[in-house]
Design a protein around this motif. Sequence first.
Motif, PDB file in Angstrom:
ATOM      1  N   ASN A  67       0.813  -1.229   0.000  1.00 40.80           N
ATOM      2  CA  ASN A  67       0.000   0.000   0.000  1.00 40.80           C
ATOM      3  C   ASN A  67       0.840   1.270   0.000  1.00 40.80           C
ATOM      4  O   ASN A  67       0.294   2.369  -0.051  1.00 40.80           O
ATOM      5  N   ILE A  68       2.145   1.125   0.091  1.00 40.58           N
ATOM      6  CA  ILE A  68       3.023   2.308   0.138  1.00 40.58           C
ATOM      7  C   ILE A  68       3.113   2.918  -1.257  1.00 40.58           C
ATOM      8  O   ILE A  68       3.447   2.242  -2.230  1.00 40.58           O
ATOM      9  N   THR A  69       2.795   4.214  -1.352  1.00 44.54           N
ATOM     10  CA  THR A  69       2.877   4.919  -2.635  1.00 44.54           C
ATOM     11  C   THR A  69       4.030   5.918  -2.644  1.00 44.54           C
ATOM     12  O   THR A  69       4.500   6.312  -3.698  1.00 44.54           O
ATOM     13  N   ALA A  70       4.483   6.300  -1.449  1.00 47.07           N
ATOM     14  CA  ALA A  70       5.621   7.215  -1.358  1.00 47.07           C
ATOM     15  C   ALA A  70       6.405   6.840  -0.103  1.00 47.07           C
ATOM     16  O   ALA A  70       5.829   6.555   0.935  1.00 47.07           O
ATOM     17  N   LEU A  71       7.713   6.843  -0.260  1.00 43.04           N
ATOM     18  CA  LEU A  71       8.566   6.455   0.864  1.00 43.04           C
ATOM     19  C   LEU A  71       9.819   7.302   0.799  1.00 43.04           C
ATOM     20  O   LEU A  71      10.492   7.353  -0.228  1.00 43.04           O
ATOM     21  N   ASN A  72      10.105   7.987   1.917  1.00 40.70           N
ATOM     22  CA  ASN A  72      11.327   8.779   1.961  1.00 40.70           C
ATOM     23  C   ASN A  72      11.880   8.775   3.384  1.00 40.70           C
ATOM     24  O   ASN A  72      11.273   8.226   4.301  1.00 40.70           O
ATOM     25  N   ASN A  73      13.031   9.426   3.537  1.00 41.46           N
ATOM     26  CA  ASN A  73      13.702   9.455   4.843  1.00 41.46           C
ATOM     27  C   ASN A  73      12.785   9.989   5.935  1.00 41.46           C
ATOM     28  O   ASN A  73      12.690   9.406   7.007  1.00 41.46           O
ATOM     29  N   SER A  74      12.128  11.092   5.657  1.00 45.63           N
ATOM     30  CA  SER A  74      11.320  11.728   6.702  1.00 45.63           C
ATOM     31  C   SER A  74      10.159  10.830   7.122  1.00 45.63           C
ATOM     32  O   SER A  74       9.778  10.814   8.289  1.00 45.63           O
ATOM     33  N   TYR A  75       9.625  10.049   6.172  1.00 48.08           N
ATOM     34  CA  TYR A  75       8.539   9.130   6.513  1.00 48.08           C
ATOM     35  C   TYR A  75       9.028   8.088   7.524  1.00 48.08           C
ATOM     36  O   TYR A  75       8.385   7.840   8.541  1.00 48.08           O
ATOM     37  N   LEU A  76      10.180   7.506   7.278  1.00 53.16           N
ATOM     38  CA  LEU A  76      10.732   6.490   8.174  1.00 53.16           C
ATOM     39  C   LEU A  76      11.062   7.084   9.544  1.00 53.16           C
ATOM     40  O   LEU A  76      10.769   6.472  10.581  1.00 53.16           O
ATOM     41  N   PHE A  77      11.659   8.273   9.548  1.00 50.48           N
ATOM     42  CA  PHE A  77      11.997   8.911  10.819  1.00 50.48           C
ATOM     43  C   PHE A  77      10.738   9.320  11.583  1.00 50.48           C
ATOM     44  O   PHE A  77      10.678   9.198  12.798  1.00 50.48           O
ATOM     45  N   THR A  78       9.731   9.771  10.848  1.00 45.50           N
ATOM     46  CA  THR A  78       8.482  10.192  11.493  1.00 45.50           C
ATOM     47  C   THR A  78       7.757   9.010  12.130  1.00 45.50           C
ATOM     48  O   THR A  78       7.301   9.106  13.280  1.00 45.50           O
ATOM     49  N   ILE A  79       7.647   7.889  11.420  1.00 41.41           N
ATOM     50  CA  ILE A  79       6.934   6.759  12.029  1.00 41.41           C
ATOM     51  C   ILE A  79       7.729   6.188  13.212  1.00 41.41           C
ATOM     52  O   ILE A  79       7.149   5.739  14.195  1.00 41.41           O
ATOM     53  N   THR A  80       9.060   6.259  13.142  1.00 37.12           N
ATOM     54  CA  THR A  80       9.883   5.805  14.273  1.00 37.12           C
ATOM     55  C   THR A  80       9.696   6.737  15.463  1.00 37.12           C
ATOM     56  O   THR A  80       9.502   6.284  16.594  1.00 37.12           O
ATOM     57  N   LYS A  81       9.732   8.044  15.196  1.00 32.24           N
ATOM     58  CA  LYS A  81       9.534   9.025  16.276  1.00 32.24           C
ATOM     59  C   LYS A  81       8.156   8.843  16.908  1.00 32.24           C
ATOM     60  O   LYS A  81       8.022   8.817  18.132  1.00 32.24           O
ATOM     61  N   ASN A  82       7.120   8.684  16.095  1.00 31.50           N
ATOM     62  CA  ASN A  82       5.765   8.497  16.621  1.00 31.50           C
ATOM     63  C   ASN A  82       5.647   7.214  17.437  1.00 31.50           C
ATOM     64  O   ASN A  82       4.987   7.179  18.476  1.00 31.50           O
ATOM     65  N   ALA A  83       6.307   6.159  16.979  1.00 28.38           N
ATOM     66  CA  ALA A  83       6.294   4.908  17.736  1.00 28.38           C
ATOM     67  C   ALA A  83       6.976   5.090  19.090  1.00 28.38           C
ATOM     68  O   ALA A  83       6.508   4.560  20.110  1.00 28.38           O
ATOM     69  N   CYS A  84       8.046   5.862  19.101  1.00 30.46           N
ATOM     70  CA  CYS A  84       8.736   6.143  20.371  1.00 30.46           C
ATOM     71  C   CYS A  84       7.848   6.954  21.306  1.00 30.46           C
ATOM     72  O   CYS A  84       7.765   6.665  22.509  1.00 30.46           O
ATOM     73  N   LEU A  85       7.185   7.965  20.768  1.00 34.00           N
ATOM     74  CA  LEU A  85       6.299   8.792  21.596  1.00 34.00           C
ATOM     75  C   LEU A  85       5.132   7.969  22.133  1.00 34.00           C
ATOM     76  O   LEU A  85       4.744   8.135  23.302  1.00 34.00           O
ATOM     77  N   ASP A  86       4.579   7.085  21.307  1.00 30.24           N
ATOM     78  CA  ASP A  86       3.514   6.187  21.779  1.00 30.24           C
ATOM     79  C   ASP A  86       4.025   5.287  22.903  1.00 30.24           C
ATOM     80  O   ASP A  86       3.339   5.059  23.894  1.00 30.24           O
ATOM     81  N   HIS A  87       5.231   4.793  22.736  1.00 28.74           N
ATOM     82  CA  HIS A  87       5.837   3.932  23.760  1.00 28.74           C
ATOM     83  C   HIS A  87       6.017   4.705  25.066  1.00 28.74           C
ATOM     84  O   HIS A  87       5.714   4.192  26.147  1.00 28.74           O
ATOM     85  N   LEU A  88       6.504   5.945  24.945  1.00 30.57           N
ATOM     86  CA  LEU A  88       6.698   6.776  26.146  1.00 30.57           C
ATOM     87  C   LEU A  88       5.359   7.086  26.828  1.00 30.57           C
ATOM     88  O   LEU A  88       5.262   7.072  28.055  1.00 30.57           O
TER      89      LEU A  88
END
Length: 192
Positions: A67-88
């Motif tokens: 389902n991915i139509t666009a993938l870039n550095n900021s997308y990967l960093f953003t989902i990682t950051k959001n996962a970290c914030l959810d974890h916190l």
Amino acid sequence: MSDQNPHIDSSRFIHLLHQDGDKAFELLFKLYYDKLLHLAKYYLNSTEDAEEIVQDVFIKLWERRRNITALNNSYLFTITKNACLDHLKHRSVVQKKSKEHYERQLADPLRFIQNETASLILEKELDEKIQESIAALPDKQREVFTKSRLEGKKNMEIAQELKISKRTVDTHITLALKAMRLQLKEFLMFML
């Protein structure tokens, strides 16, 4: 960059991810795992938690690869950051619940002390009732019962000491216990 090694934000890489997900995903993992792990460690201050978060990020990417139509550095960093914030956030909720549980446990000893005080009062009342019921026994029964239950002597010892048969000692103890059960009946029913 040559066609052999496409950029992750190129349409060719997205196509490769859709068609031959294993190869594209392996490339994505090699390129970004360490960078995303470093970011997650920054947020979480825990290597173990950071590794778990980054693994979860890659698992989600794998599950959504078609389902991915666009993938870039900021997308990967953003989902990682959001996962970290959810974890916190989750860790904060867990800590809050743990703190509330701990505070409830601190309150319990107060109830325990109150229950202990009530127990001591009941114990004192029971002891007084037992003493009254022993005092109400006929003299010989009281003497035999006291030697048996309070002094801890064996029935044969009591018989020899009082110069009576062991059978008589047994009878006195049986009658004493029966009389005491009757006297303590109401109190024991209250205790149950």
